[in-house]
Enzyme design. Structure first.
Site, short mmCIF file in Angstrom:
data_model
loop_
_atom_site.label_atom_id
_atom_site.label_comp_id
_atom_site.label_asym_id
_atom_site.label_seq_id
_atom_site.Cartn_x
_atom_site.Cartn_y
_atom_site.Cartn_z
N SER A 123 0.44 -6.15 -20.61
CA SER A 123 -0.37 -6.25 -19.40
C SER A 123 -1.62 -5.40 -19.53
CB SER A 123 0.48 -5.74 -18.23
OG SER A 123 -0.32 -5.49 -17.11
N TYR A 147 6.20 1.16 -14.50
CA TYR A 147 6.11 -0.19 -15.06
C TYR A 147 5.15 -0.21 -16.25
CZ TYR A 147 4.41 -4.99 -15.60
OH TYR A 147 4.02 -6.19 -16.13
N LYS A 151 5.63 -0.95 -20.50
CA LYS A 151 4.85 -1.88 -21.33
C LYS A 151 4.25 -1.14 -22.52
CE LYS A 151 5.55 -5.65 -19.18
NZ LYS A 151 6.29 -6.73 -19.81
N TYR A 175 -1.96 -9.50 -20.57
CA TYR A 175 -2.37 -10.44 -19.52
C TYR A 175 -3.21 -9.73 -18.48
CZ TYR A 175 2.09 -12.75 -20.94
OH TYR A 175 3.15 -13.30 -21.62
N PHE A 176 -4.20 -10.43 -17.96
CA PHE A 176 -4.92 -9.95 -16.79
C PHE A 176 -4.16 -10.48 -15.55
CE2 PHE A 176 -8.28 -7.17 -18.19
CZ PHE A 176 -7.93 -7.14 -19.51
N ASN A 196 3.83 -9.01 -3.46
CA ASN A 196 2.92 -7.87 -3.63
C ASN A 196 1.54 -8.34 -4.05
OD1 ASN A 196 4.52 -5.60 -3.15
ND2 ASN A 196 5.52 -5.84 -5.15
P1 NAD Z 1 9.19 -13.32 -13.67
O1 NAD Z 1 9.96 -12.28 -12.95
O2 NAD Z 1 8.85 -14.55 -12.95
O3 NAD Z 1 9.92 -13.71 -15.03
C1 NAD Z 1 10.73 -12.82 -15.75
C2 NAD Z 1 11.98 -13.56 -16.17
O4 NAD Z 1 12.82 -12.68 -16.92
C3 NAD Z 1 12.80 -14.05 -14.98
O5 NAD Z 1 13.22 -15.38 -15.20
C4 NAD Z 1 14.00 -13.09 -14.96
O6 NAD Z 1 15.15 -13.70 -14.42
C5 NAD Z 1 14.13 -12.76 -16.43
N1 NAD Z 1 14.76 -11.46 -16.70
C6 NAD Z 1 14.45 -10.26 -16.16
N2 NAD Z 1 15.23 -9.30 -16.67
C7 NAD Z 1 16.06 -9.90 -17.56
C8 NAD Z 1 17.09 -9.45 -18.41
N3 NAD Z 1 17.45 -8.17 -18.43
N4 NAD Z 1 17.72 -10.35 -19.21
C9 NAD Z 1 17.37 -11.66 -19.19
N5 NAD Z 1 16.40 -12.15 -18.39
C10 NAD Z 1 15.76 -11.28 -17.59
O7 NAD Z 1 7.85 -12.60 -14.21
P2 NAD Z 1 6.57 -13.26 -14.87
O8 NAD Z 1 5.45 -13.09 -13.91
O9 NAD Z 1 6.87 -14.58 -15.41
O10 NAD Z 1 6.31 -12.22 -16.05
C11 NAD Z 1 6.80 -12.45 -17.35
C12 NAD Z 1 6.45 -11.25 -18.23
O11 NAD Z 1 5.03 -11.06 -18.21
C13 NAD Z 1 7.06 -9.94 -17.74
O12 NAD Z 1 7.44 -9.19 -18.87
C14 NAD Z 1 5.91 -9.26 -17.02
O13 NAD Z 1 6.03 -7.86 -17.04
C15 NAD Z 1 4.72 -9.73 -17.84
N6 NAD Z 1 3.47 -9.70 -17.09
C16 NAD Z 1 3.39 -10.38 -15.92
C17 NAD Z 1 2.21 -10.35 -15.19
C18 NAD Z 1 2.08 -11.08 -13.88
O14 NAD Z 1 1.14 -10.83 -13.14
N7 NAD Z 1 2.95 -12.01 -13.55
C19 NAD Z 1 1.10 -9.61 -15.65
C20 NAD Z 1 1.23 -8.93 -16.87
C21 NAD Z 1 2.42 -8.98 -17.58
C1 UD1 Z 2 -0.87 -5.63 -9.82
C2 UD1 Z 2 -0.24 -4.43 -10.48
C3 UD1 Z 2 -0.40 -4.55 -11.99
C4 UD1 Z 2 0.21 -5.86 -12.47
C5 UD1 Z 2 -0.48 -7.01 -11.72
C6 UD1 Z 2 0.05 -8.36 -12.09
C7 UD1 Z 2 -0.47 -2.64 -8.83
C8 UD1 Z 2 -1.14 -1.35 -8.48
N1 UD1 Z 2 -0.86 -3.22 -9.96
O1 UD1 Z 2 -2.23 -5.66 -10.21
O2 UD1 Z 2 0.22 -3.47 -12.64
O3 UD1 Z 2 0.01 -6.00 -13.88
O4 UD1 Z 2 -0.29 -6.82 -10.31
O5 UD1 Z 2 1.37 -8.53 -11.66
O6 UD1 Z 2 0.42 -3.10 -8.12
N2 UD1 Z 2 -4.67 -7.27 -2.49
C9 UD1 Z 2 -4.89 -7.31 -1.13
N3 UD1 Z 2 -3.87 -7.70 -0.33
C10 UD1 Z 2 -2.64 -8.06 -0.80
C11 UD1 Z 2 -2.43 -8.01 -2.19
C12 UD1 Z 2 -3.46 -7.61 -3.01
O7 UD1 Z 2 -5.98 -7.00 -0.66
O8 UD1 Z 2 -1.75 -8.40 -0.01
C13 UD1 Z 2 -5.78 -6.89 -3.39
C14 UD1 Z 2 -5.51 -5.64 -4.21
O9 UD1 Z 2 -5.90 -4.48 -3.53
C15 UD1 Z 2 -6.36 -5.93 -5.46
C16 UD1 Z 2 -6.31 -7.46 -5.59
O10 UD1 Z 2 -5.96 -7.94 -4.31
O11 UD1 Z 2 -7.70 -5.54 -5.25
C17 UD1 Z 2 -5.30 -7.96 -6.61
O12 UD1 Z 2 -4.04 -7.38 -6.32
P1 UD1 Z 2 -2.69 -7.82 -7.08
O13 UD1 Z 2 -2.57 -9.29 -7.06
O14 UD1 Z 2 -1.58 -7.02 -6.51
O15 UD1 Z 2 -2.97 -7.43 -8.59
P2 UD1 Z 2 -3.38 -6.01 -9.23
O16 UD1 Z 2 -3.46 -4.95 -8.20
O17 UD1 Z 2 -4.57 -6.24 -10.06
#
Ligand code: NAD
Ligand code: UD1
Length: 334
Positions: A123, A147, A151, A175-176, A196
């Site tokens: 991330s 968290y 990573k 990932y962004f 969130n």
């Molecule tokens: P998600 O929660 O939708 O997917 C994660 C999957 O992993 C789920 O299906 C969950 O059931 C499974 N899982 C969790 N713990 C497990 C375990 N111990 N054993 C087996 N399966 C398990 O999340 P996502 O958004 O798809 O994210 C996938 C990956 O990308 C994660 O590692 C997350 O940290 C990373 N990531 C996500 C974002 C984002 O914004 N979504 C950003 C940066 C990095």
């Molecule tokens: C958050 C996580 C980051 C994670 C990313 C993707 C935090 C501090 N950071 O990033 O570690 O990799 O999600 O899962 O939680 N916002 C609102 N109202 C809302 C929700 C968000 O105004 O209800 C704003 C936030 O203040 C931010 C932007 O929207 O400016 C994006 O927020 P969000 O989607 O939570 O992503 P990040 O904060 O970038």
């Protein structure tokens, strides 16, 4: 055959579509702690091809070894893990257990079975507070919450493993902000409880599950005062994984950003979603959320040079696709 851990989750399910569509065979390993098996039925429907599903926990090394051997896996995409910053602050041990120990067990299982190729979901959070923007891959690393530290620890573990055995092939993808959904509207993000993240929250306001959006601060050092992020369409992100896997045909270890290079503010996202959905998104301006930063976005040169990949979908497409998923599945997979 590719082992996809966490393949039922938001990003993993979209990556499965991208993999199956390019002719790869996939076995998903997931404990469904934050996902639904229905997502995988939908993936197969989209692709018109089957995949194999094994229910299990990534901390279970023996189960992983069995899957890797039984299905003749040659590579791994590792999505499984927990991803809430807030929860990680409240339950750090759970996060270290699932994310760090889980990844360690997976690497052990790969070592034991001779599988040496892995794509890991990292991330942009590993860059910490921006010292300069855009974040290049050379930006100093420093996590600011549990968290993020998980990573960073996993990244370091992967780099150490490669340093000790250069026959490994390791892609660390930073990932962004992934948003959007597959264009079919059949799969998408289905957060449990109150979302969130911005776009899932906005989508639930648009569909009427929540009344109003809280915008966390409008006094940031950004053009309109609201936070700026680099939102990337989840199918662009999925395509980046397929490109990374191709590059891993040669042993190497790299870390690369997956972003668009462009930032959008909260207000710009709200407007784009209103256009996509044809619904008003009422909002209130609230105080800043702890830990948030003004702005960040990706440098994308290295990704295009190394992977021959770049994101192509606009913010408007991200919102339109997210809305198609949300409006045809108002309660997600439930
Ligand atoms: P998600 O929660 O939708 O997917 C994660 C999957 O992993 C789920 O299906 C969950 O059931 C499974 N899982 C969790 N713990 C497990 C375990 N111990 N054993 C087996 N399966 C398990 O999340 P996502 O958004 O798809 O994210 C996938 C990956 O990308 C994660 O590692 C997350 O940290 C990373 N990531 C996500 C974002 C984002 O914004 N979504 C950003 C940066 C990095
Ligand atoms: C958050 C996580 C980051 C994670 C990313 C993707 C935090 C501090 N950071 O990033 O570690 O990799 O999600 O899962 O939680 N916002 C609102 N109202 C809302 C929700 C968000 O105004 O209800 C704003 C936030 O203040 C931010 C932007 O929207 O400016 C994006 O927020 P969000 O989607 O939570 O992503 P990040 O904060 O970038």
């Amino acid at each position: 055959m590719i082992l996809v851990t966490g393949g039922a989750g938001y990003i993993g399910s979209h990556a499965c579509v991208a993999l199956l569509s390019t002719g790869e065979d996939v076995v998903v390993f997931d404990n469904f702690c934050n996902s639904s098996p229905i997502a995988l039925e939908r993936v197969q429907k989209i692709c018109g091809r089957p995949l194999t599903v094994v229910e299990g926990d990534v901390r279970d090394q023996a189960a992983l070894e069995k899957v890797l051997t039984q299905y003749g896996c040659t590579s791994v995409m590792h999505f499984a893990g927990l991803k809430s910053v807030q929860d990680s602050v409240a339950q750090p041990l759970e996060y270290y257990d699932q994310n760090v120990i889980g990844s360690h067990r997976l690497l052990r299982a790969m070592q034991a079975t001779g599988v040496r190729k892995i794509v890991f979901s990292s991330s942009a959070t590993v860059y910490g507070t921006p010292q300069f923007l855009p974040y290049t891959e050379e930006h100093p690393l420093s996590a600011v919450n549990p968290y993020g530290r998980t990573k960073l620890m996993i990244e370091e573990m992967l780099r150490d493993q490669y340093a000790s055995d250069t026959s490994w092939a390791v892609a660390i993808l930073r990932y962004f902000n992934p948003v959007g959904a597959h264009e079919s509207g059949l799969i998408g993000e289905d957060p449990k409880g109150v979302p969130n993240n911005l776009v899932p929250f906005v989508a639930q306001v648009a569909i009427g599950r929540r009344e109003r959006l809280n915008i966390w601060g409008n006094d940031y050092e950004t053009p309109d005062g609201t936070g700026v992020r680099d939102y990337i369409h989840v199918m662009d992100l999925a395509a980046g994984h397929v490109s990374a896997l191709k590059v891993l045909d040669q042993p190497q270890c790299f870390s690369v950003n997956l972003g668009t290079g462009a930032g959008s503010s909260v207000l710009e996202v709200v407007r784009a979603f209103e256009t996509a959905s044809g619904r008003a998104i009422p909002f209130d301006i609230k105080p800043r959320r702890a830990g948030d930063i003004d702005a960040y976005y990706a440098a994308t040169d290295y990704a295009s040079k190394l992977l021959g990949w770049s994101a192509t979908r606009s913010l408007q497409t991200m919102c339109a696709d997210h809305w198609r998923w949300q409006s045809s599945n108002p309660n997600g997979y439930a």
